[in-house]
Design a protein around this motif. Structure first.
Motif, PDB file in Angstrom:
ATOM      1  N   ALA A   1       0.810  -1.217   0.000  1.00 31.24           N
ATOM      2  CA  ALA A   1       0.000   0.000   0.000  1.00 31.24           C
ATOM      3  C   ALA A   1       0.844   1.268   0.000  1.00 31.24           C
ATOM      4  N   ASP A   2       2.100   1.191   0.418  1.00 34.66           N
ATOM      5  CA  ASP A   2       3.030   2.335   0.395  1.00 34.66           C
ATOM      6  C   ASP A   2       2.507   3.542   1.167  1.00 34.66           C
ATOM      7  N   CYS A   3       1.716   3.280   2.204  1.00 35.08           N
ATOM      8  CA  CYS A   3       1.115   4.359   3.007  1.00 35.08           C
ATOM      9  C   CYS A   3       1.675   4.421   4.416  1.00 35.08           C
ATOM     10  N   GLY A   4       2.779   3.742   4.693  1.00 33.72           N
ATOM     11  CA  GLY A   4       3.324   3.726   6.041  1.00 33.72           C
ATOM     12  C   GLY A   4       3.889   5.065   6.446  1.00 33.72           C
ATOM     13  N   GLU A   5       4.146   5.203   7.721  1.00 33.81           N
ATOM     14  CA  GLU A   5       4.756   6.424   8.226  1.00 33.81           C
ATOM     15  C   GLU A   5       6.221   6.496   7.846  1.00 33.81           C
ATOM     16  N   GLY A   6       6.841   5.338   7.735  1.00 31.00           N
ATOM     17  CA  GLY A   6       8.251   5.304   7.388  1.00 31.00           C
ATOM     18  C   GLY A   6       9.115   5.243   8.638  1.00 31.00           C
ATOM     19  N   ALA A   7      10.247   4.568   8.542  1.00 30.38           N
ATOM     20  CA  ALA A   7      11.146   4.433   9.683  1.00 30.38           C
ATOM     21  C   ALA A   7      11.652   5.791  10.144  1.00 30.38           C
ATOM     22  N   ILE A   8      11.842   6.704   9.198  1.00 27.99           N
ATOM     23  CA  ILE A   8      12.213   8.086   9.515  1.00 27.99           C
ATOM     24  C   ILE A   8      11.123   8.957   8.907  1.00 27.99           C
ATOM     25  N   ALA A   9      10.250   9.483   9.746  1.00 26.42           N
ATOM     26  CA  ALA A   9       9.020  10.114   9.266  1.00 26.42           C
ATOM     27  C   ALA A   9       9.266  11.256   8.298  1.00 26.42           C
ATOM     28  N   SER A  10      10.360  11.976   8.466  1.00 26.94           N
ATOM     29  CA  SER A  10      10.611  13.144   7.633  1.00 26.94           C
ATOM     30  C   SER A  10      11.147  12.775   6.256  1.00 26.94           C
ATOM     31  N   MET A  11      11.552  11.501   6.073  1.00 28.39           N
ATOM     32  CA  MET A  11      12.152  11.098   4.803  1.00 28.39           C
ATOM     33  C   MET A  11      11.154  10.327   3.942  1.00 28.39           C
ATOM     34  N   LEU A  12      11.240  10.576   2.649  1.00 24.73           N
ATOM     35  CA  LEU A  12      10.469   9.793   1.690  1.00 24.73           C
ATOM     36  C   LEU A  12      11.022   8.382   1.619  1.00 24.73           C
ATOM     37  N   SER A  13      10.166   7.434   1.346  1.00 22.36           N
ATOM     38  CA  SER A  13      10.636   6.077   1.106  1.00 22.36           C
ATOM     39  C   SER A  13       9.662   5.387   0.173  1.00 22.36           C
ATOM     40  N   CYS A  14      10.080   4.226  -0.322  1.00 19.73           N
ATOM     41  CA  CYS A  14       9.197   3.466  -1.205  1.00 19.73           C
ATOM     42  C   CYS A  14       7.981   2.939  -0.449  1.00 19.73           C
ATOM     43  N   GLY A  15       8.023   2.948   0.880  1.00 15.94           N
ATOM     44  CA  GLY A  15       6.891   2.471   1.660  1.00 15.94           C
ATOM     45  C   GLY A  15       6.010   3.566   2.246  1.00 15.94           C
ATOM     46  N   SER A  16       6.388   4.845   2.034  1.00 12.81           N
ATOM     47  CA  SER A  16       5.619   5.931   2.651  1.00 12.81           C
ATOM     48  C   SER A  16       5.212   7.025   1.670  1.00 12.81           C
ATOM     49  N   TRP A  17       5.545   6.877   0.393  1.00 11.10           N
ATOM     50  CA  TRP A  17       5.384   8.008  -0.513  1.00 11.10           C
ATOM     51  C   TRP A  17       3.934   8.380  -0.779  1.00 11.10           C
ATOM     52  N   ILE A  18       3.004   7.447  -0.624  1.00 15.02           N
ATOM     53  CA  ILE A  18       1.586   7.792  -0.808  1.00 15.02           C
ATOM     54  C   ILE A  18       1.123   8.748   0.288  1.00 15.02           C
ATOM     55  N   ARG A  19       1.562   8.516   1.502  1.00 12.09           N
ATOM     56  CA  ARG A  19       1.236   9.424   2.603  1.00 12.09           C
ATOM     57  C   ARG A  19       1.776  10.834   2.305  1.00 12.09           C
ATOM     58  N   HIS A  20       2.998  10.903   1.806  1.00  8.96           N
ATOM     59  CA  HIS A  20       3.583  12.197   1.441  1.00  8.96           C
ATOM     60  C   HIS A  20       2.818  12.844   0.293  1.00  8.96           C
ATOM     61  N   ALA A  21       2.338  12.031  -0.642  1.00  6.02           N
ATOM     62  CA  ALA A  21       1.586  12.582  -1.776  1.00  6.02           C
ATOM     63  C   ALA A  21       0.324  13.282  -1.305  1.00  6.02           C
ATOM     64  N   PHE A  22      -0.388  12.684  -0.364  1.00  8.61           N
ATOM     65  CA  PHE A  22      -1.599  13.319   0.151  1.00  8.61           C
ATOM     66  C   PHE A  22      -1.267  14.612   0.882  1.00  8.61           C
ATOM     67  N   ARG A  23      -0.133  14.665   1.535  1.00  9.40           N
ATOM     68  CA  ARG A  23       0.256  15.875   2.255  1.00  9.40           C
ATOM     69  C   ARG A  23       0.656  17.009   1.319  1.00  9.40           C
ATOM     70  N   ARG A  24       1.308  16.648   0.208  1.00 10.95           N
ATOM     71  CA  ARG A  24       1.927  17.653  -0.647  1.00 10.95           C
ATOM     72  C   ARG A  24       1.070  18.120  -1.813  1.00 10.95           C
ATOM     73  N   LEU A  25       0.153  17.274  -2.275  1.00  7.50           N
ATOM     74  CA  LEU A  25      -0.530  17.551  -3.537  1.00  7.50           C
ATOM     75  C   LEU A  25      -2.013  17.840  -3.313  1.00  7.50           C
ATOM     76  N   PRO A  26      -2.415  19.084  -3.409  1.00  2.59           N
ATOM     77  CA  PRO A  26      -3.815  19.443  -3.142  1.00  2.59           C
ATOM     78  C   PRO A  26      -4.785  18.830  -4.133  1.00  2.59           C
ATOM     79  N   GLY A  27      -4.309  18.487  -5.331  1.00  3.49           N
ATOM     80  CA  GLY A  27      -5.219  17.946  -6.335  1.00  3.49           C
ATOM     81  C   GLY A  27      -5.457  16.454  -6.231  1.00  3.49           C
ATOM     82  N   LEU A  28      -4.724  15.754  -5.371  1.00  7.16           N
ATOM     83  CA  LEU A  28      -4.876  14.301  -5.273  1.00  7.16           C
ATOM     84  C   LEU A  28      -6.202  13.965  -4.592  1.00  7.16           C
ATOM     85  N   ALA A  29      -7.169  13.534  -5.392  1.00  6.82           N
ATOM     86  CA  ALA A  29      -8.513  13.274  -4.881  1.00  6.82           C
ATOM     87  C   ALA A  29      -8.650  11.870  -4.324  1.00  6.82           C
ATOM     88  N   ARG A  30      -8.021  10.890  -4.978  1.00  2.54           N
ATOM     89  CA  ARG A  30      -8.176   9.498  -4.553  1.00  2.54           C
ATOM     90  C   ARG A  30      -6.993   8.676  -5.066  1.00  2.54           C
TER      91      ARG A  30
END
Length: 254
Positions: free
Chosen positions: A96-125
């Protein structure tokens, strides 16, 4: 509807696609060597991500982009639309790639979806195809209404798939670890999806939506010594055949 720019771009972080000469010979492409970037394998610092964003051609997100092995799937974030116009991310992935990540401030292959929702206002779903049946249990509560999961065990029809996408604009991101080991070999645990099951969904997406761009990862990383092993060469050849099918389908309407 086809891509705005039906072109193939290779963001070369790990030289994995260089071992697929048939793929690169078949499709005209441009290549950007990013293999010397520090702090980019698995985890990515904010400074390195800014360097990636600055290096990626501005129009790369409007075509098809190869990212290398799954360790670099987070680079897809640099390709997603930044404008507020609503869009849907269709994610083909065994995770699902929605984890918090081992280091929350860093992007990772397992957390990038969470970052996408934070960064991109147009991401609807985000519509996910191929995660394990238990993947929904790991979603953060605040994302459950914005993520639709079709597990790899589901019998997903074209109608159900298209009905889950609420926007005209779509970005498609494919990690080949969603596919069976009979079809590809990756350095992550894999699902049971088949390319044959996915291709009709890609075709329907291209016919009915504005596909802003697509990216593809999940190559087999190998050292020069590994490349001498027959089983490694066989894995790379298997992935090359999968890539040929997927890229051909993606660029067919271009």
């Amino acid at each position: 509807m086809s891509f705005q720019r039906p072109e193939l771009t290779l963001l070369d972080f790990d030289h994995t696609c260089a071992e697929q000469p048939g793929l690169l010979a078949h499709f005209p492409h441009r290549q950007l060597d990013l293999s010397s970037l520090p702090q980019s394998n698995l985890f990515c610092s904010e400074a390195t991500f800014r360097r990636i964003c600055n290096a990626v051609p501005p129009d790369a997100g409007r075509g098809v982009t190869l990212l290398g092995c799954g360790n670099y799937h987070y680079v897809a974030l640099a390709l997603l639309p930044i404008q507020p116009r609503p869009f849907t991310l269709v994610l083909v992935d065994h995770h699902a790639d929605c984890g918090e990540g081992a280091i929350a401030s860093m992007l990772s292959c397992g957390s990038w979806i969470r970052h996408a929702f934070r960064r991109l206002p147009g991401l609807a779903r985000v519509v996910m195809i191929g995660p394990s049946a238990s993947a929904a249990n790991g979603l953060p509560d605040r994302l459950r209404e914005r993520v639709r999961i079709f597990p790899d065990t589901s019998d997903l029809s074209v109608e159900r798939f298209l009905g889950s996408i609420p926007t005209d604009d779509v970005h498609l991101s494919i990690d080949k670890d969603a596919f069976s080991t009979d079809e590809v070999r990756t350095n992550w645990d894999q699902g049971i999806l088949t390319i044959r099951r996915l291709l009709p969904l890609i075709t329907a997406l291209l016919r009915t939506r504005n596909v802003c761009g697509a990216d593809l990862c999940g190559e087999w990383p190998a050292t020069p010594l590994d490349l001498l092993r027959p089983e490694v060469r066989a894995a790379i050849a298997l992935n090359e055949q999968a890539n040929l099918q997927l890229v051909e389908a993606l660029l067919a309407s271009g």
